[in-house]
Every structure is written in structure tokens, then in C-alpha cells.
Scaffold this motif. Sequence first.
Motif, PDB file in Angstrom:
ATOM      1  N   ARG A  50       0.967  -1.258   0.089  1.00 29.60           N
ATOM      2  CA  ARG A  50       0.242   0.090  -0.036  1.00 29.60           C
ATOM      3  C   ARG A  50       0.874   1.259  -0.051  1.00 29.60           C
ATOM      4  N   LYS A  56       2.471   2.075  -3.291  1.00 27.38           N
ATOM      5  CA  LYS A  56       1.344   2.698  -4.263  1.00 27.38           C
ATOM      6  C   LYS A  56       1.335   3.996  -3.969  1.00 27.38           C
ATOM      7  N   LYS A  57       1.209   4.269  -2.654  1.00 29.41           N
ATOM      8  CA  LYS A  57       0.842   5.790  -2.135  1.00 29.41           C
ATOM      9  C   LYS A  57       2.161   6.732  -2.418  1.00 29.41           C
ATOM     10  N   ASP A 110       2.195   8.091  -6.228  1.00 26.55           N
ATOM     11  CA  ASP A 110       1.136   9.012  -6.263  1.00 26.55           C
ATOM     12  C   ASP A 110       1.725  10.204  -5.544  1.00 26.55           C
ATOM     13  N   TYR A 111       2.368  10.054  -4.371  1.00 28.38           N
ATOM     14  CA  TYR A 111       3.066  11.177  -3.870  1.00 28.38           C
ATOM     15  C   TYR A 111       4.139  12.026  -4.605  1.00 28.38           C
ATOM     16  N   ASP A 152      -2.203   6.489   7.581  1.00 26.32           N
ATOM     17  CA  ASP A 152      -1.730   7.715   6.912  1.00 26.32           C
ATOM     18  C   ASP A 152      -0.593   8.554   7.451  1.00 26.32           C
ATOM     19  N   VAL A 184      -1.055  14.727   2.266  1.00 28.34           N
ATOM     20  CA  VAL A 184      -1.639  13.439   2.426  1.00 28.34           C
ATOM     21  C   VAL A 184      -2.758  13.378   3.513  1.00 28.34           C
TER      22      VAL A 184
END
Length: 244
Positions: free
Chosen positions: A22, A25-26, A29-30, A108, A146
Motif C-alpha cells: 500500500r 502505491k501511495k 502517487d506522492y 496515513d 497526504v
Amino acid sequence: MKQIYAFETKEEYGRYQEVIERFNKKLEDYQRLLEDNYPLTTLPKGVVWTSEDLATTLFSDVPIPAYTDRDVIYISPDLEAWRKLLIRQVDAYDIPEIKEFYENCSEDYLFTILAHELTHYSGAFSKEDNNWFEEGMCDYLSRKLVLEEREFKEITNIELVLVEVHKERYGGHSLEDFGRPSDQGTILINRMFDFWRSYLAVEFLVEVRASNDVEMILNEYKNWDREGRVIPLTEHFEMEDFFN
């Protein structure tokens, strides 16, 4: 970026495989967010996913299991271990709201720590040093980009309280002395105190002084750097007495 898994057993890796996937993937994106908005032109060589113990004893003696060394990010994905470490920041105080926040801090929130490390690679910063402004801005951007606004405000308020309760013992030095060695108190809180103050200073500059215009503050930093850093950055931003 290469992905390296440094765990002592296959079973230990298995416990964190899903969160690592996870986070990867984040992080992609970041990374795109930074590339589109804050000139990310270089990347670290890789991310080493490891345990808190190995991060703070084998790979380094840094008391926090997230850092960058020789262009490699090291981080523990163990949320429960992070919660316990963060609660230690207020072991000497009875502050239920802070303890509750860290006991329940989200995945998060942990991801923002990884995002902070990647943000250091933004071309928005000079590579001459890692000063209070860079550290504070890496915290600010990673959290702002975020976290939901509620959690962003919550961690800001938490760190305001942390600075207040620890400033008598750990304060007294300028923001310019970020990371200075000290024989006061614990290594963990000494290190975190400078991060809390740097983040709060940048959050104030962006959200109060510049009315949420982060580009204005980044441009001021660039002007200071371009002009030869003739005065301390705290003086340039008129922040010498911010925590007095």
C-alpha cells in the motif's frame, strides 16, 4: 527506486507485506504530486523496509526508525512499534489527548513520515544543508498533501502542546541550531523537539504569514539562498522570537 526488504525472517516480512505494498502505491502517487508541483528532479536510490530494531541498531543508531542515509531511505512499516515510540515522547506527562492520538494514529500518519523523506529530494531546497526550514517544509508538505484536514490540524495542535511542555528542558536554542548535540534529556525528545519547532514555524509562515500560499514562502527561501544567505534564515523571515 529499488525496494529492499531487510527483515530477519520470512514471517516478519509477511506481517508487513500488505502495508508495504500500500505504501509503495501511495509513494508513487506522492512522487507524481511532487513532480507536478515541487520540482522533484532526482530520486533516492531505494527504500529499505526493515524493523524498528534493525533500523535503530544495525543500520544506524538514530533513535527514530525513518531516515535517509547515502541516498537510501530506511523505514519501519510497523505501525504498532511507531505508536509505542511516539507515546514515549510524553511518558513524563499526563496528557491523555496526546497519548490517545498516538495510540490511534493512522496508517496515513505513518506514511507522511516516508513522504517526508522523499520530499527532501525536491529541487525546492538547496543541497548545501538540511536546515530547520527544509525539515519543517518536508513535514508541512507531506502532511498537507497526504492527511485529511482534520488530522492535519490535530497533529499541528499536538505538536504545539509538545513544544510547550518540553520547551523548558529542551528549548532555549535558536531554530538555526537544528540538530545540535545536547546532553539534556533523552536523545529521542532532543531530536523530535527540533522537528516539532521547525514544522510549527513553517506551518505559521505558510498558513498565517502567507495566507496559505506555500509558493510565496518557498520563493522567499530561494531569494535568501540566491542572495548569498547574508543573514540567518530566521532573521530573513523575522522568526527569531517565534517561540519566545
